[in-house]
Motif scaffolding. Structure first.
Motif, PDB file in Angstrom:
ATOM      1  N   SER A 115       0.824  -1.213   0.000  1.00 51.53           N
ATOM      2  CA  SER A 115       0.000   0.000   0.000  1.00 51.53           C
ATOM      3  C   SER A 115       0.857   1.262   0.000  1.00 51.53           C
ATOM      4  N   THR A 116       2.018   1.201   0.641  1.00 50.20           N
ATOM      5  CA  THR A 116       2.924   2.351   0.630  1.00 50.20           C
ATOM      6  C   THR A 116       3.441   2.623  -0.778  1.00 50.20           C
ATOM      7  N   ARG A 117       3.768   1.572  -1.494  1.00 50.52           N
ATOM      8  CA  ARG A 117       4.346   1.712  -2.835  1.00 50.52           C
ATOM      9  C   ARG A 117       3.294   1.918  -3.924  1.00 50.52           C
ATOM     10  N   PHE A 118       2.153   1.234  -3.806  1.00 49.28           N
ATOM     11  CA  PHE A 118       1.218   1.193  -4.929  1.00 49.28           C
ATOM     12  C   PHE A 118      -0.207   1.625  -4.577  1.00 49.28           C
ATOM     13  N   GLY A 119      -0.450   2.048  -3.345  1.00 48.69           N
ATOM     14  CA  GLY A 119      -1.784   2.498  -2.986  1.00 48.69           C
ATOM     15  C   GLY A 119      -2.669   1.390  -2.438  1.00 48.69           C
ATOM     16  N   SER A 120      -3.940   1.694  -2.302  1.00 51.24           N
ATOM     17  CA  SER A 120      -4.879   0.791  -1.638  1.00 51.24           C
ATOM     18  C   SER A 120      -5.136  -0.502  -2.405  1.00 51.24           C
ATOM     19  N   HIS A 121      -4.997  -0.456  -3.730  1.00 49.24           N
ATOM     20  CA  HIS A 121      -5.313  -1.622  -4.557  1.00 49.24           C
ATOM     21  C   HIS A 121      -4.124  -1.974  -5.470  1.00 49.24           C
ATOM     22  N   PRO A 122      -3.039  -2.477  -4.869  1.00 43.83           N
ATOM     23  CA  PRO A 122      -1.830  -2.758  -5.655  1.00 43.83           C
ATOM     24  C   PRO A 122      -2.006  -3.872  -6.676  1.00 43.83           C
ATOM     25  N   TYR A 123      -3.048  -4.694  -6.520  1.00 44.80           N
ATOM     26  CA  TYR A 123      -3.236  -5.836  -7.421  1.00 44.80           C
ATOM     27  C   TYR A 123      -3.471  -5.410  -8.861  1.00 44.80           C
ATOM     28  N   PHE A 124      -3.916  -4.144  -9.065  1.00 46.17           N
ATOM     29  CA  PHE A 124      -4.215  -3.688 -10.417  1.00 46.17           C
ATOM     30  C   PHE A 124      -3.034  -2.974 -11.072  1.00 46.17           C
ATOM     31  N   ASP A 125      -1.920  -2.901 -10.360  1.00 44.62           N
ATOM     32  CA  ASP A 125      -0.711  -2.259 -10.894  1.00 44.62           C
ATOM     33  C   ASP A 125       0.256  -3.356 -11.337  1.00 44.62           C
ATOM     34  N   THR A 126       0.452  -3.497 -12.622  1.00 44.81           N
ATOM     35  CA  THR A 126       1.302  -4.572 -13.142  1.00 44.81           C
ATOM     36  C   THR A 126       2.749  -4.434 -12.687  1.00 44.81           C
ATOM     37  N   SER A 127       3.175  -3.205 -12.370  1.00 43.55           N
ATOM     38  CA  SER A 127       4.566  -3.000 -11.953  1.00 43.55           C
ATOM     39  C   SER A 127       4.849  -3.591 -10.583  1.00 43.55           C
ATOM     40  N   ALA A 128       3.805  -3.986  -9.869  1.00 37.86           N
ATOM     41  CA  ALA A 128       4.009  -4.603  -8.554  1.00 37.86           C
ATOM     42  C   ALA A 128       4.396  -6.068  -8.678  1.00 37.86           C
ATOM     43  N   LYS A 130       6.195  -9.560 -10.906  1.00 41.36           N
ATOM     44  CA  LYS A 130       7.373  -9.962 -11.677  1.00 41.36           C
ATOM     45  C   LYS A 130       7.112  -9.971 -13.172  1.00 41.36           C
ATOM     46  N   SER A 131       5.898 -10.358 -13.548  1.00 42.63           N
ATOM     47  CA  SER A 131       5.560 -10.499 -14.958  1.00 42.63           C
ATOM     48  C   SER A 131       4.046 -10.422 -15.134  1.00 42.63           C
ATOM     49  N   LYS A 132       3.611 -10.357 -16.388  1.00 41.42           N
ATOM     50  CA  LYS A 132       2.181 -10.342 -16.673  1.00 41.42           C
ATOM     51  C   LYS A 132       1.537 -11.660 -16.224  1.00 41.42           C
ATOM     52  N   GLU A 133       2.284 -12.743 -16.431  1.00 35.87           N
ATOM     53  CA  GLU A 133       1.769 -14.056 -16.038  1.00 35.87           C
ATOM     54  C   GLU A 133       1.605 -14.141 -14.518  1.00 35.87           C
ATOM     55  N   ALA A 134       2.615 -13.631 -13.797  1.00 33.51           N
ATOM     56  CA  ALA A 134       2.551 -13.645 -12.331  1.00 33.51           C
ATOM     57  C   ALA A 134       1.405 -12.778 -11.836  1.00 33.51           C
ATOM     58  N   HIS A 135       1.194 -11.642 -12.515  1.00 37.97           N
ATOM     59  CA  HIS A 135       0.102 -10.736 -12.155  1.00 37.97           C
ATOM     60  C   HIS A 135      -1.251 -11.412 -12.349  1.00 37.97           C
ATOM     61  N   LEU A 136      -1.438 -12.048 -13.495  1.00 36.26           N
ATOM     62  CA  LEU A 136      -2.699 -12.722 -13.793  1.00 36.26           C
ATOM     63  C   LEU A 136      -2.977 -13.847 -12.800  1.00 36.26           C
ATOM     64  N   ASP A 137      -1.939 -14.624 -12.508  1.00 35.88           N
ATOM     65  CA  ASP A 137      -2.096 -15.734 -11.567  1.00 35.88           C
ATOM     66  C   ASP A 137      -2.458 -15.224 -10.176  1.00 35.88           C
ATOM     67  N   ALA A 138      -1.798 -14.146  -9.743  1.00 41.09           N
ATOM     68  CA  ALA A 138      -2.074 -13.564  -8.429  1.00 41.09           C
ATOM     69  C   ALA A 138      -3.504 -13.033  -8.366  1.00 41.09           C
ATOM     70  N   MET A 139      -3.947 -12.374  -9.428  1.00 43.81           N
ATOM     71  CA  MET A 139      -5.310 -11.840  -9.467  1.00 43.81           C
ATOM     72  C   MET A 139      -6.348 -12.949  -9.350  1.00 43.81           C
ATOM     73  N   GLN A 140      -6.088 -14.060 -10.023  1.00 46.20           N
ATOM     74  CA  GLN A 140      -7.013 -15.192  -9.957  1.00 46.20           C
ATOM     75  C   GLN A 140      -7.090 -15.753  -8.548  1.00 46.20           C
ATOM     76  N   LYS A 141      -5.931 -15.887  -7.902  1.00 46.74           N
ATOM     77  CA  LYS A 141      -5.900 -16.428  -6.543  1.00 46.74           C
ATOM     78  C   LYS A 141      -6.575 -15.477  -5.555  1.00 46.74           C
ATOM     79  N   LEU A 142      -6.286 -14.186  -5.667  1.00 45.79           N
ATOM     80  CA  LEU A 142      -6.859 -13.212  -4.748  1.00 45.79           C
ATOM     81  C   LEU A 142      -8.371 -13.096  -4.929  1.00 45.79           C
ATOM     82  N   SER A 143      -8.814 -13.121  -6.168  1.00 48.72           N
ATOM     83  CA  SER A 143     -10.254 -13.060  -6.445  1.00 48.72           C
ATOM     84  C   SER A 143     -10.958 -14.288  -5.880  1.00 48.72           C
ATOM     85  N   SER A 144     -10.315 -15.432  -6.019  1.00 49.78           N
ATOM     86  CA  SER A 144     -10.886 -16.674  -5.509  1.00 49.78           C
ATOM     87  C   SER A 144     -11.011 -16.633  -3.995  1.00 49.78           C
TER      88      SER A 144
END
Length: 297
Positions: A115-128, A130-144
């Motif tokens: 939250s310090t680096r990317f704000g309240s919703h860091p999951y939507f910032d791809t720069s947080a 390692k990769s697009k694939e890692a971002h997509l996988d994390a989003m799926q897990k967090l949403s689940s």
């Protein structure tokens, strides 16, 4: 028929033919193997309550696998084995509580860094990530995790807001399992994880990931009431050589003591010492039926 398929194994392996055995049958079998059972009916009742398969590994630990018929080592009593089982139950409780404290500290530190680096919703910032694939996988897990949560805070967010589809990280982190937290850490970019690792006294994100993964394994064993006694862990913590952690006797980094040393080190570095290695050591010394080497102590 393909080699390796289910039918292939059914044809080459023998069929299961073991018949049901009553608790009294189990006690008779144990006595025939040399176990001292002064009160067979009481022993049978214990087996009925706990389950023979749960106790079996403790019985096996006191049998001589090198001798014909694998008898119990001379002088071993049913009481000795029950004492080992009792100690293991207490051992799990201590370890589960200590790992739980670490998990809370880790999730909170992760939330603060993101939250310090990317704000309240860091999951939507791809720069947080390692990769697009890692971002997509994390989003799926967090949403689940969020969608499956029955927590009142999750329900409140769903009923109060339409966007973003996930609550703020400082709320969502409360719904994360330890395993999901570990996977999220692996998906994040290097600087984020390195900063968290530093606060837990570790020199690299790789070491943090490795130690956390080993502790997730320990936590799951405790949560599922599995055996800690005489266990060899598959996931071993990397050695932090400049700090001498872990320092298990004989380099047994696949034993419980090594994991507890890593846990103690990180919690102490974070300013929240739990002293779990010392607590477990005191417990084990109350049970002379357990050989300290079986846990790496």
């Amino acid at each position: 028929m393909q080699k390796g398929g289910p039918f292939y194994y059914q044809m080459t392996l023998p069929a299961f033919t073991k018949r049901h055995a009553t608790p009294a049958d189990r006690v008779l079998h144990l006595r025939n193997k040399g176990l001292i059972v002064p009160r067979p009916k009481v022993a049978a009742r214990k087996i009925e309550l706990i389950g023979y398969e749960r106790l079996r590994i403790y019985f096996l630990s006191r049998r001589d696998s090198t001798a014909p018929g694998k008898p119990f080592t001379p002088g071993t009593s049913y009481h000795d084995v029950l004492r080992i089982y009792e100690c293991d139950t207490k051992l799990r409780a201590i370890c589960f509580a200590a790992v739980g404290q670490f998990e809370i500290h880790l999730r909170n530190r992760l939330s603060e860094e993101l939250s310090t680096r990317f704000g309240s919703h860091p999951y939507f910032d791809t720069s947080a990530f390692k990769s697009k694939e890692a971002h997509l996988d994390a989003m799926q897990k967090l949403s689940s995790v969020y969608n499956a949560s029955k927590d009142k805070r999750a329900k409140h967010y769903k009923e109060s807001y339409s966007n973003p589809p996930l609550p703020a990280i400082w709320t969502l982190k409360e719904f994360l399992t330890f395993g999901t937290t570990s996977k999220l850490i692996k998906a994040l970019n290097g600087p984020v994880v390195t900063a968290i690792a530093k606060d837990f006294g570790l020199p690299s994100d790789q070491m943090l990931e490795n130690w956390v993964e080993a502790l997730v394994d320990l936590r799951n064993i405790c949560a599922h009431h599995d055996r800690l006694f005489n266990r060899t862990f598959q996931k071993q913590p990397e050695i932090f050589r400049t700090r001498g952690v872990p320092t298990s006797a004989g380099g047994q980094n696949n034993k419980l003591r090594a994991l507890l040393q890593c846990l103690d080190y990180m919690m102490t570095a974070r300013g929240a010492s739990v002293g779990v290695e010392a607590r477990v050591s005191r417990l084990l010394r109350q049970y002379p039926e357990i050989f300290l080497a079986e846990t790496g102590f």
